[in-house]
Write a protein that holds these residues in place. Structure first.
Motif, short mmCIF file in Angstrom:
data_model
loop_
_atom_site.label_atom_id
_atom_site.label_comp_id
_atom_site.label_asym_id
_atom_site.label_seq_id
_atom_site.Cartn_x
_atom_site.Cartn_y
_atom_site.Cartn_z
N GLU A 1 -49.45 2.53 8.44
CA GLU A 1 -48.81 1.31 8.94
C GLU A 1 -47.72 0.87 7.97
OE1 GLU A 1 -51.98 -1.35 11.32
OE2 GLU A 1 -52.50 -0.97 9.23
N GLN A 2 -47.98 0.95 6.68
CA GLN A 2 -47.00 0.55 5.69
C GLN A 2 -45.72 1.37 5.82
OE1 GLN A 2 -47.26 -2.04 3.22
NE2 GLN A 2 -45.10 -1.62 3.09
N TYR A 3 -45.88 2.69 5.94
CA TYR A 3 -44.72 3.58 6.07
C TYR A 3 -43.92 3.25 7.33
CZ TYR A 3 -42.03 7.80 6.89
OH TYR A 3 -41.00 8.68 7.14
N LEU A 4 -44.62 3.02 8.44
CA LEU A 4 -43.94 2.76 9.70
C LEU A 4 -43.22 1.42 9.71
CD1 LEU A 4 -46.67 3.99 12.19
CD2 LEU A 4 -44.49 5.09 11.69
N MET A 5 -43.74 0.43 9.01
CA MET A 5 -43.21 -0.93 9.11
C MET A 5 -42.35 -1.37 7.93
SD MET A 5 -44.16 -2.14 12.05
CE MET A 5 -43.85 -3.89 11.82
N GLU A 6 -42.32 -0.62 6.84
CA GLU A 6 -41.67 -1.16 5.64
C GLU A 6 -40.16 -1.32 5.76
OE1 GLU A 6 -41.72 2.95 3.02
OE2 GLU A 6 -43.02 1.30 2.50
N ASP A 7 -39.51 -0.61 6.67
CA ASP A 7 -38.06 -0.76 6.83
C ASP A 7 -37.66 -1.60 8.03
OD1 ASP A 7 -37.27 0.67 4.57
OD2 ASP A 7 -37.47 2.59 5.62
N VAL A 8 -38.64 -2.20 8.72
CA VAL A 8 -38.35 -2.99 9.91
C VAL A 8 -37.75 -4.34 9.51
CG1 VAL A 8 -39.36 -4.16 11.91
CG2 VAL A 8 -40.10 -1.86 11.30
N ASP A 9 -36.60 -4.66 10.13
CA ASP A 9 -35.93 -5.95 9.91
C ASP A 9 -36.36 -6.99 10.94
OD1 ASP A 9 -33.30 -3.81 9.41
OD2 ASP A 9 -33.92 -5.17 7.81
N ILE A 10 -36.49 -6.55 12.19
CA ILE A 10 -36.74 -7.47 13.30
C ILE A 10 -37.79 -6.89 14.24
CG2 ILE A 10 -35.71 -8.59 15.34
CD1 ILE A 10 -32.99 -8.41 13.82
N VAL A 11 -38.77 -7.72 14.61
CA VAL A 11 -39.67 -7.40 15.71
C VAL A 11 -39.29 -8.37 16.81
CG1 VAL A 11 -42.07 -7.36 16.53
CG2 VAL A 11 -41.53 -6.57 14.21
N GLU A 12 -38.77 -7.87 17.93
CA GLU A 12 -38.26 -8.75 18.97
C GLU A 12 -39.36 -9.45 19.74
OE1 GLU A 12 -35.49 -6.58 21.40
OE2 GLU A 12 -33.88 -6.88 19.94
N ASP A 13 -40.56 -8.89 19.78
CA ASP A 13 -41.68 -9.51 20.49
C ASP A 13 -42.67 -10.04 19.45
OD1 ASP A 13 -43.23 -10.32 22.64
OD2 ASP A 13 -43.65 -8.32 23.39
N SER A 14 -43.95 -9.99 19.73
CA SER A 14 -44.96 -10.54 18.82
C SER A 14 -45.42 -9.51 17.79
CB SER A 14 -46.17 -11.03 19.62
OG SER A 14 -45.79 -12.14 20.41
N LEU A 15 -45.95 -10.01 16.68
CA LEU A 15 -46.43 -9.17 15.59
C LEU A 15 -47.82 -9.65 15.20
CD1 LEU A 15 -45.91 -6.95 13.47
CD2 LEU A 15 -44.76 -8.67 12.08
N ASP A 16 -48.82 -8.79 15.39
CA ASP A 16 -50.21 -9.13 15.11
C ASP A 16 -50.67 -8.31 13.91
OD1 ASP A 16 -52.98 -9.40 15.03
OD2 ASP A 16 -53.19 -9.34 17.20
N LEU A 17 -50.88 -8.97 12.78
CA LEU A 17 -51.21 -8.27 11.53
C LEU A 17 -52.67 -8.45 11.13
CD1 LEU A 17 -47.92 -9.05 9.60
CD2 LEU A 17 -48.59 -6.89 10.65
N ARG A 18 -53.55 -8.71 12.11
CA ARG A 18 -54.98 -8.78 11.80
C ARG A 18 -55.45 -7.40 11.38
NH1 ARG A 18 -57.03 -11.67 17.20
NH2 ARG A 18 -55.11 -10.79 17.96
N LYS A 19 -56.28 -7.37 10.36
CA LYS A 19 -56.90 -6.13 9.87
C LYS A 19 -55.88 -5.05 9.51
CE LYS A 19 -61.11 -6.88 12.50
NZ LYS A 19 -62.03 -7.38 11.55
N THR A 20 -54.69 -5.44 9.15
CA THR A 20 -53.65 -4.47 8.82
C THR A 20 -53.87 -3.87 7.43
OG1 THR A 20 -51.27 -4.09 8.69
CG2 THR A 20 -52.06 -6.19 7.83
N GLU A 21 -53.36 -2.67 7.25
CA GLU A 21 -53.37 -2.01 5.94
C GLU A 21 -52.07 -2.30 5.19
OE1 GLU A 21 -55.92 -0.10 4.55
OE2 GLU A 21 -57.03 -0.97 6.23
#
Length: 130
Positions: free
Chosen positions: A33-53
């Motif tokens: 998850e860290q690798y996939l999300m670390e370069d994201v600037d904008i999430v246009e919809d919702s972002l649910d970070l429960r139980k995230t790594e």
């Protein structure tokens, strides 16, 4: 540098894009998850970070929908976040834990004042009900 934008909801229940990519991890590729999300600037919809790594989202500036956080998650930094267009929901055992977590993330200051623009407010979801 170009913007990295995710146009769909990302998170625990409705993240087919991310879940698809994470499934490949089990087939030999090294993704997290860290690798996939670390370069994201904008999430246009919702972002649910429960139980995230995820431990940090260093470039995330904007969430177009709701942002769901869990005070027990590993997430410790959202240094660039400036705007959440929906509401921020924090799963915590009480209001003090919620405020401590928001302060640690840099979303509120030492006086409890928001440092991030939130369209529909911040709400506590008590852990016993989550």
């Amino acid at each position: 540098s170009c913007k990295h934008i995710i146009t769909k909801t990302v998170g625990r229940y409705s993240a087919p894009l991310v879940q698809d990519l994470l499934q490949r991890q089990k087939k030999g590729a090294v993704l997290s998850e860290q690798y996939l999300m670390e370069d994201v600037d904008i999430v246009e919809d919702s972002l649910d970070l429960r139980k995230t790594e995820i431990v940090s989202l260093p470039k995330l500036r904007e969430v177009g929908g709701n942002l769901t956080l869990d005070a027990n998650s590993k997430l410790g930094k959202l240094p660039e976040l400036k705007q959440v267009k929906g509401k921020v929901t924090v799963i915590a055992k009480n209001k003090d834990e919620m405020n401590d977590y928001l302060r640690r993330l840099g979303l509120i200051d030492g006086y409890g004042q928001p440092k991030v623009s939130v369209g529909k407010g911040v709400e506590l979801l008590m852990r016993s009900y989550a």
